[in-house]
Design a protein around this motif. Structure first.
Motif, PDB file in Angstrom:
ATOM      1  N   ASN A 184       0.805  -1.187   0.059  1.00  0.00           N
ATOM      2  CA  ASN A 184      -0.055  -0.001  -0.022  1.00  0.00           C
ATOM      3  C   ASN A 184       0.786   1.187   0.105  1.00  0.00           C
ATOM      4  N   SER A 185       1.963   1.290   0.851  1.00  0.00           N
ATOM      5  CA  SER A 185       2.712   2.526   0.848  1.00  0.00           C
ATOM      6  C   SER A 185       3.609   2.697  -0.437  1.00  0.00           C
ATOM      7  N   PHE A 186       4.178   1.443  -0.862  1.00  0.00           N
ATOM      8  CA  PHE A 186       4.747   1.594  -2.177  1.00  0.00           C
ATOM      9  C   PHE A 186       3.815   2.174  -3.285  1.00  0.00           C
ATOM     10  N   THR A 187       2.695   1.491  -3.419  1.00  0.00           N
ATOM     11  CA  THR A 187       1.568   1.840  -4.694  1.00  0.00           C
ATOM     12  C   THR A 187       1.495   3.371  -4.573  1.00  0.00           C
ATOM     13  N   ALA A 188       0.999   3.749  -3.209  1.00  0.00           N
ATOM     14  CA  ALA A 188       0.647   5.293  -3.041  1.00  0.00           C
ATOM     15  C   ALA A 188       1.772   6.308  -3.551  1.00  0.00           C
ATOM     16  N   SER A 189       2.968   5.885  -3.306  1.00  0.00           N
ATOM     17  CA  SER A 189       4.223   6.946  -3.182  1.00  0.00           C
ATOM     18  C   SER A 189       4.758   6.732  -4.764  1.00  0.00           C
ATOM     19  N   VAL A 190       4.947   5.413  -5.260  1.00  0.00           N
ATOM     20  CA  VAL A 190       5.590   5.571  -6.553  1.00  0.00           C
ATOM     21  C   VAL A 190       4.449   5.606  -7.570  1.00  0.00           C
ATOM     22  N   GLY A 191       3.280   5.336  -7.513  1.00  0.00           N
ATOM     23  CA  GLY A 191       2.069   5.374  -8.392  1.00  0.00           C
ATOM     24  C   GLY A 191       1.771   3.940  -9.170  1.00  0.00           C
ATOM     25  N   VAL A 192       2.601   2.837  -8.721  1.00  0.00           N
ATOM     26  CA  VAL A 192       2.369   1.427  -9.437  1.00  0.00           C
ATOM     27  C   VAL A 192       2.616   0.588  -8.391  1.00  0.00           C
ATOM     28  N   SER A 193       2.179  -0.684  -8.180  1.00  0.00           N
ATOM     29  CA  SER A 193       2.521  -1.557  -7.348  1.00  0.00           C
ATOM     30  C   SER A 193       3.720  -1.902  -7.443  1.00  0.00           C
ATOM     31  N   PRO A 194       4.475  -2.711  -6.352  1.00  0.00           N
ATOM     32  CA  PRO A 194       5.921  -3.289  -6.685  1.00  0.00           C
ATOM     33  C   PRO A 194       5.891  -4.054  -7.780  1.00  0.00           C
ATOM     34  N   SER A 195       4.952  -5.025  -7.769  1.00  0.00           N
ATOM     35  CA  SER A 195       5.106  -6.051  -8.870  1.00  0.00           C
ATOM     36  C   SER A 195       5.231  -5.570 -10.429  1.00  0.00           C
ATOM     37  N   ARG A 196       4.261  -4.408 -10.571  1.00  0.00           N
ATOM     38  CA  ARG A 196       4.151  -3.622 -11.731  1.00  0.00           C
ATOM     39  C   ARG A 196       5.472  -2.989 -12.067  1.00  0.00           C
ATOM     40  N   PHE A 197       5.999  -2.213 -10.973  1.00  0.00           N
ATOM     41  CA  PHE A 197       7.375  -1.252 -11.181  1.00  0.00           C
ATOM     42  C   PHE A 197       8.426  -2.502 -11.602  1.00  0.00           C
ATOM     43  N   ARG A 198       8.431  -3.544 -11.003  1.00  0.00           N
ATOM     44  CA  ARG A 198       9.460  -4.490 -11.366  1.00  0.00           C
ATOM     45  C   ARG A 198       9.384  -4.678 -12.945  1.00  0.00           C
ATOM     46  N   ARG A 199       8.167  -5.083 -13.545  1.00  0.00           N
ATOM     47  CA  ARG A 199       8.006  -5.231 -14.693  1.00  0.00           C
ATOM     48  C   ARG A 199       8.308  -4.064 -15.726  1.00  0.00           C
ATOM     49  N   LEU A 200       8.008  -2.994 -15.265  1.00  0.00           N
ATOM     50  CA  LEU A 200       8.432  -1.841 -15.986  1.00  0.00           C
ATOM     51  C   LEU A 200       9.688  -1.433 -16.284  1.00  0.00           C
ATOM     52  N   THR A 201      10.480  -1.846 -14.990  1.00  0.00           N
ATOM     53  CA  THR A 201      11.859  -1.759 -15.153  1.00  0.00           C
ATOM     54  C   THR A 201      12.828  -2.764 -16.055  1.00  0.00           C
ATOM     55  N   ARG A 202      11.862  -3.755 -16.141  1.00  0.00           N
ATOM     56  CA  ARG A 202      12.501  -4.940 -17.089  1.00  0.00           C
ATOM     57  C   ARG A 202      12.021  -4.859 -18.486  1.00  0.00           C
ATOM     58  N   ASP A 203      10.726  -4.078 -18.630  1.00  0.00           N
ATOM     59  CA  ASP A 203      10.116  -4.207 -20.099  1.00  0.00           C
ATOM     60  C   ASP A 203      10.106  -2.698 -20.810  1.00  0.00           C
ATOM     61  N   GLY A 204      10.671  -1.577 -19.738  1.00  0.00           N
ATOM     62  CA  GLY A 204      10.584  -0.422 -20.385  1.00  0.00           C
ATOM     63  C   GLY A 204       9.540   0.703 -19.624  1.00  0.00           C
ATOM     64  N   GLY A 205       9.686   1.799 -19.492  1.00  0.00           N
ATOM     65  CA  GLY A 205       8.772   2.748 -18.786  1.00  0.00           C
ATOM     66  C   GLY A 205       7.879   3.249 -19.388  1.00  0.00           C
ATOM     67  N   ASP A 206       7.135   2.875 -20.528  1.00  0.00           N
ATOM     68  CA  ASP A 206       6.105   3.391 -20.982  1.00  0.00           C
ATOM     69  C   ASP A 206       4.835   3.160 -20.051  1.00  0.00           C
ATOM     70  N   GLY A 207       3.844   3.723 -20.010  1.00  0.00           N
ATOM     71  CA  GLY A 207       2.595   3.773 -19.442  1.00  0.00           C
ATOM     72  C   GLY A 207       2.581   4.069 -17.641  1.00  0.00           C
ATOM     73  N   LEU A 208       3.675   5.014 -17.293  1.00  0.00           N
ATOM     74  CA  LEU A 208       4.062   5.358 -16.036  1.00  0.00           C
ATOM     75  C   LEU A 208       2.905   6.348 -15.605  1.00  0.00           C
ATOM     76  N   PRO A 209       2.673   6.471 -14.330  1.00  0.00           N
ATOM     77  CA  PRO A 209       1.420   7.284 -13.815  1.00  0.00           C
ATOM     78  C   PRO A 209       1.585   8.629 -14.115  1.00  0.00           C
ATOM     79  N   GLY A 210       0.461   9.301 -14.552  1.00  0.00           N
ATOM     80  CA  GLY A 210       0.399  10.903 -14.498  1.00  0.00           C
ATOM     81  C   GLY A 210      -0.458  11.331 -13.585  1.00  0.00           C
ATOM     82  N   PRO A 211      -1.079  12.636 -13.856  1.00  0.00           N
ATOM     83  CA  PRO A 211      -2.131  13.101 -12.896  1.00  0.00           C
ATOM     84  C   PRO A 211      -3.305  12.257 -12.680  1.00  0.00           C
ATOM     85  N   GLU A 212      -3.837  12.109 -11.564  1.00  0.00           N
ATOM     86  CA  GLU A 212      -5.030  11.387 -11.411  1.00  0.00           C
ATOM     87  C   GLU A 212      -6.159  12.241 -11.859  1.00  0.00           C
TER      88      GLU A 212
END
Length: 285
Positions: free
Chosen positions: A88-116
């Motif tokens: 919960n803390s990671f997702t609230a601060s980073v904008g994505v869950s820990p598991s999705r952040f791992r996928r993004l760092t491996r597959d590329g940074g497209d689709g990162l969080p923008g303004p809500e």
């Protein structure tokens, strides 16, 4: 910066994985807890507890990017005793869950969080110049308006701007809601010489600035970048790769960051961040 606060920050950075208390942090600074808390916030803009929480999430990001440790093991390694609380803390601060952040760092940074997506009663613009410290080459800069002095989810407006070496460049953040926001910048700058990429340096904005935005007006704010310091709050928001461009052509005007489309006064969440150069790409002759 006060030496007592420096000692406390060193303690936090060394012992973030422990169940560290405010009393222990204050003792490392050789100050009473109440005086220390006030001094720490005056110096950093954050409470000691908030700074510790930011360091823990930042270290978790590093472990997710650079190791094959499980998310559970990482959560305990950075001081959490509950996987749910960490997620919960990671997702609230980073904008994505820990598991999705791992996928993004491996597959590329497209689709990162923008303004809500949020309803706002008024929107304005923040505009000004971004300047690099001397001795640096071209830079790619992430610039955003935030509700806290930490680069964390969510921003209320953001963009990526390419800045050439040796001269200030213009920026414009549009559709910024009315209110007071921290204007924060993160950048990567090339070095000078035959191997610019070999001398790359992370840069940050020179101190958090609270900017007051009024509807239908432009608020002026200059952004000056400098090398990051140990006392700077870490960057928590999932960012795109800030790869400095090889060439940025000087341009007589200012290029604006394209704002998100509006829909009946509702700001749409961005699927990814756009790159807005200060100048058009050079054309082949």
């Amino acid at each position: 910066m006060d030496t007592a606060v420096e000692r406390a920050i060193e303690c936090i950075r060394e012992r973030y994985g422990e169940p560290l208390t405010l009393t222990e942090i204050a003792e490392s600074a050789l100050l009473s807890r109440f005086y220390f808390t006030r001094l720490f916030k005056e110096e950093t803009g954050l409470t000691p507890g908030r700074f510790l929480a930011a360091i823990r999430i930042h270290q978790a990001k590093r472990l997710i990017e650079t190791t094959s440790m499980s998310i559970t093991d990482i959560s305990y390694a950075v001081g959490y005793n509950s996987l749910g609380s960490f997620t919960n803390s990671f997702t609230a601060s980073v904008g994505v869950s820990p598991s999705r952040f791992r996928r993004l760092t491996r597959d590329g940074g497209d689709g990162l969080p923008g303004p809500e997506p949020t309803e706002w009663t008024g929107l304005g613009t923040i505009a000004g110049t971004i300047s690099l410290p001397t001795g640096h080459g071209n830079a790619r800069v992430f610039l955003g308006a935030f509700g806290t002095p930490v680069v964390q989810h969510p921003s209320v407006a953001s963009g990526v701007i390419d800045v050439p070496s040796g001269r200030p460049s213009c920026y414009s953040l549009k559709n910024v809601p009315e209110g007071s926001w921290y204007l924060l910048a993160v950048a990567v700058a090339d070095g000078l010489g035959p191997d610019p990429a070999g001398g790359r340096t992370p840069l940050v904005g020179d101190g958090p600035k609270s900017v007051t935005v009024t509807a239908d007006t432009v608020t002026s704010a200059a952004v000056r970048l400098r090398p990051a310091r140990p006392a700077d709050p870490p960057v928590l928001l999932a960012l795109p790769e800030l790869e400095p461009p090889a060439v940025v052509v000087p341009h007589p005007g200012c290029a604006s960051v394209n704002p998100p489309q509006e829909n009946g006064g509702r700001r749409q969440a961005a699927g990814h961040l756009r790159v807005a150069s200060v100048a058009p790409a050079p054309t082949a002759s």
